[in-house]
Design a protein around this motif. Structure first.
Motif, PDB file in Angstrom:
ATOM      1  N   GLU A 253       0.884  -1.084  -0.075  1.00  0.00           N
ATOM      2  CA  GLU A 253      -0.022   0.048   0.154  1.00  0.00           C
ATOM      3  C   GLU A 253       1.059   1.382  -0.024  1.00  0.00           C
ATOM      4  N   LYS A 254       1.405   1.384   1.260  1.00  0.00           N
ATOM      5  CA  LYS A 254       2.079   2.856   1.458  1.00  0.00           C
ATOM      6  C   LYS A 254       3.604   2.311   1.609  1.00  0.00           C
ATOM      7  N   ASN A 272       0.379   1.022  -4.049  1.00  0.00           N
ATOM      8  CA  ASN A 272      -0.789   2.271  -3.970  1.00  0.00           C
ATOM      9  C   ASN A 272      -0.191   3.499  -3.224  1.00  0.00           C
ATOM     10  N   GLY A 273       0.792   4.102  -3.777  1.00  0.00           N
ATOM     11  CA  GLY A 273       1.532   5.249  -3.009  1.00  0.00           C
ATOM     12  C   GLY A 273       2.752   5.022  -2.631  1.00  0.00           C
ATOM     13  N   THR A 291       0.479   3.521  -8.248  1.00  0.00           N
ATOM     14  CA  THR A 291      -0.489   4.593  -8.392  1.00  0.00           C
ATOM     15  C   THR A 291      -0.539   5.399  -7.338  1.00  0.00           C
ATOM     16  N   GLU A 292      -1.135   6.645  -7.529  1.00  0.00           N
ATOM     17  CA  GLU A 292      -1.146   7.811  -6.362  1.00  0.00           C
ATOM     18  C   GLU A 292       0.388   8.529  -6.715  1.00  0.00           C
ATOM     19  N   LYS A 293       1.031   8.647  -5.546  1.00  0.00           N
ATOM     20  CA  LYS A 293       2.104   9.366  -5.739  1.00  0.00           C
ATOM     21  C   LYS A 293       3.388   8.357  -5.595  1.00  0.00           C
ATOM     22  N   THR A 310       3.276   4.593 -13.741  1.00  0.00           N
ATOM     23  CA  THR A 310       2.895   5.367 -12.666  1.00  0.00           C
ATOM     24  C   THR A 310       1.817   6.557 -12.734  1.00  0.00           C
ATOM     25  N   GLU A 311       1.209   7.118 -11.700  1.00  0.00           N
ATOM     26  CA  GLU A 311       0.294   8.146 -12.160  1.00  0.00           C
ATOM     27  C   GLU A 311       1.093   9.557 -11.590  1.00  0.00           C
ATOM     28  N   ASP A 312       1.391   9.864 -10.585  1.00  0.00           N
ATOM     29  CA  ASP A 312       1.865  11.258 -10.124  1.00  0.00           C
ATOM     30  C   ASP A 312       3.357  10.975  -9.837  1.00  0.00           C
ATOM     31  N   SER A 329       3.238   7.444 -17.589  1.00  0.00           N
ATOM     32  CA  SER A 329       2.967   8.092 -16.336  1.00  0.00           C
ATOM     33  C   SER A 329       1.918   9.300 -16.600  1.00  0.00           C
ATOM     34  N   GLU A 330       0.865   9.201 -15.856  1.00  0.00           N
ATOM     35  CA  GLU A 330      -0.091  10.686 -15.962  1.00  0.00           C
ATOM     36  C   GLU A 330       0.709  11.783 -15.920  1.00  0.00           C
TER      37      GLU A 330
END
Length: 469
Positions: A253-254, A272-273, A291-293, A310-312, A329-330
């Motif tokens: 997760e983190k 997820n981060g 995902t996320e950061k 990746t997202e951010d 990447s987003e």
């Protein structure tokens, strides 16, 4: 009859540290209870045979005659005793109250007696309120397993996996689990003990625990060729070192995932981060999603197919060797070092940087910039909507070029032949040959709608110097 020590105050005294000698100090007055007394009593609390625990308590009561100090030395051969004269200890200055000075003098004499009997003395530590129980001792498991098996982990804490020492376990038929840290529950017991389950029929070892303290650390040593299925929750981190397997699956997760020198047919990582960090070489078909950061930073990737998204977060790798690689990447930046093979790069608002490309390269971004050094090529296609594009090539490169943008700049060190230039709606297109005329095999196209295109000359040595600086 009531206990004469029921009203005594309790103070903590440090243990006498000797693993083979258990020492008990008893100091008590000779006076009758009705005349008042001043007593010291040390009590031992023994734990398990592997890790005995010793605690001593000091009881002080009403003032009385000077106490007699008696040392009992308990060993495997019997009990010896040493006594100190009570006259050596002064009486309390005020009757009706305990005298701390006399207490300390008694303890000093007790220390001398302990040393005379072969023990060691630790100075007394004052008790400052009730302290909670410490962390539980490490728990360990040793399982007999097949050299080729599967490890399944479901934990909310840190997990570390590494291979067995081949010198200590040449047969590679053991799996070792060690659990440390965390907070104990009531009575010094762990809230949710870790469960290690071995299914010999499936060849699988499972390590699970619900509600485990996140500060707990689980260290696992497996045979070098062991498949991994690792999942952590919360901030649980995963660290895997030098494993060879058919399947390596990690989900966090983190928490941060650190992989060092992994060789697997399939590497699958989800976060997820959290961060994904690769040290050494990750060898195998790789699929990473952050995902996320969540970010991805890998030193070297090598495989037939590689997919990373990746997202951010940042997406970065120093060396990439793949027949087919797709990195996207987003809104994060994509930063690559040396890239070999067919590579597809895509980001919406991030920038793209490639220190050296050898093969086919396709890169696109909407708002970001593109900066690429093409050392050798087959086909290079670069596109940006609003950002600028910089293409760096060695002066000896043979290619056909087509450059389009609001403005096109070509370095004077590069000689284009049979150039053609066209302008339409503030958009300039420049094409030409560089050291060859066959445009069907090797070509570079760079197109930006609202940005600038620059073509520069850069040698391979300059590229290495820029990367090392």
């Amino acid at each position: 009859m009531s206990d004469p020590h029921s009203n005594h105050r309790s103070h903590n005294v440090s243990k006498l540290a000797n693993s083979n000698v258990h020492t008990q100090i008893i100091a008590e007055s000779k006076q009758a209870r009705g005349q008042g007394c001043s007593s010291f009593r040390a009590l031992q609390n023994y734990g398990s045979q592997e890790a005995p625990r010793r605690s001593y308590r000091l009881f002080t009561g009403r003032a009385g005659a000077a106490p007699r100090v008696q040392l009992r030395h308990v060993t495997g051969r019997g009990v010896t005793a040493a006594r100190l004269p009570g006259a050596a200890l002064s009486r309390p200055s005020r009757p009706g109250r305990s005298d701390p000075a006399a207490a300390m003098r008694a303890l000093r004499w007790a220390a001398l007696a302990v040393r005379a009997a072969g023990g060691r003395w630790a100075p007394p530590v004052p008790r400052r309120g009730r302290s909670g129980p410490g962390p539980p001792p490490p728990r360990e498991w040793a399982l007999s397993v097949s050299p080729r098996g599967r490890l399944r982990v479901r934990l909310p804490c840190q997990v570390s996996i590494r291979p067995l020492d081949p010198q200590r376990c040449p047969g590679a038929d053991r799996l070792l689990v060690a659990v440390s840290g965390g907070s104990p529950g009531r009575g010094g017991r762990e809230r949710q003990p870790v469960r290690v389950e071995h299914d010999e029929a499936l060849g699988q070892v499972a390590i699970v625990a619900d509600g485990l303290d996140s500060k707990t650390a689980v260290d696992v040593r497996t045979p070098v060729k062991f498949d991994l299925d690792i999942k952590t929750s919360g901030t649980g981190c995963v660290k895997i070192q030098k494993i060879v397997c058919d399947s390596c699956k990690i989900e966090t997760e983190k928490g941060t995932s650190v992989l060092q020198s992994i060789k697997s047919h399939k590497i699958d990582i989800r976060t997820n981060g959290g961060k994904v960090i690769g040290l050494g070489t990750l060898y195998g078909n790789t699929d990473i999603c952050a995902t996320e950061k969540g970010s991805v930073n890998i030193e070297k990737l090598q495989g037939t197919t590689i997919n990373i998204s990746t997202e951010d977060g940042l997406l970065k790798t120093k060396y990439l060797y793949a027949e087919s690689a797709s990195l996207s990447s987003e809104s994060g930046d994509i930063m690559l070092g040396s890239v070999h093979g067919n590579t597809n790069l895509q980001t919406k608002t991030g920038s793209i940087t490639v220190d050296s490309s050898d093969g086919s390269l396709k890169a696109s971004t909407y708002h970001g910039t593109i900066d690429v050094y093409v050392s050798q090529l087959r086909k290079v296609d670069l596109k940006s909507q609003k950002g600028s594009i910089t293409v760096k090539v060695p002066a000896s490169l043979k290619a056909y070029l087509e450059l389009s943008g609001r403005k096109v700049d070509v370095s004077s060190e590069i000689q284009l032949k049979e150039t053609q230039s066209a302008s339409k709606d503030d958009h300039v297109t420049l094409s030409g040959h560089m050291n060859q005329r066959d445009e069907t095999d090797k070509w570079i196209k760079a197109d930006t709608q609202n940005g600038k295109v620059c073509l520069k000359s850069q040698s391979w040595i300059q590229s290495v110097k820029l990367k090392s600086s």
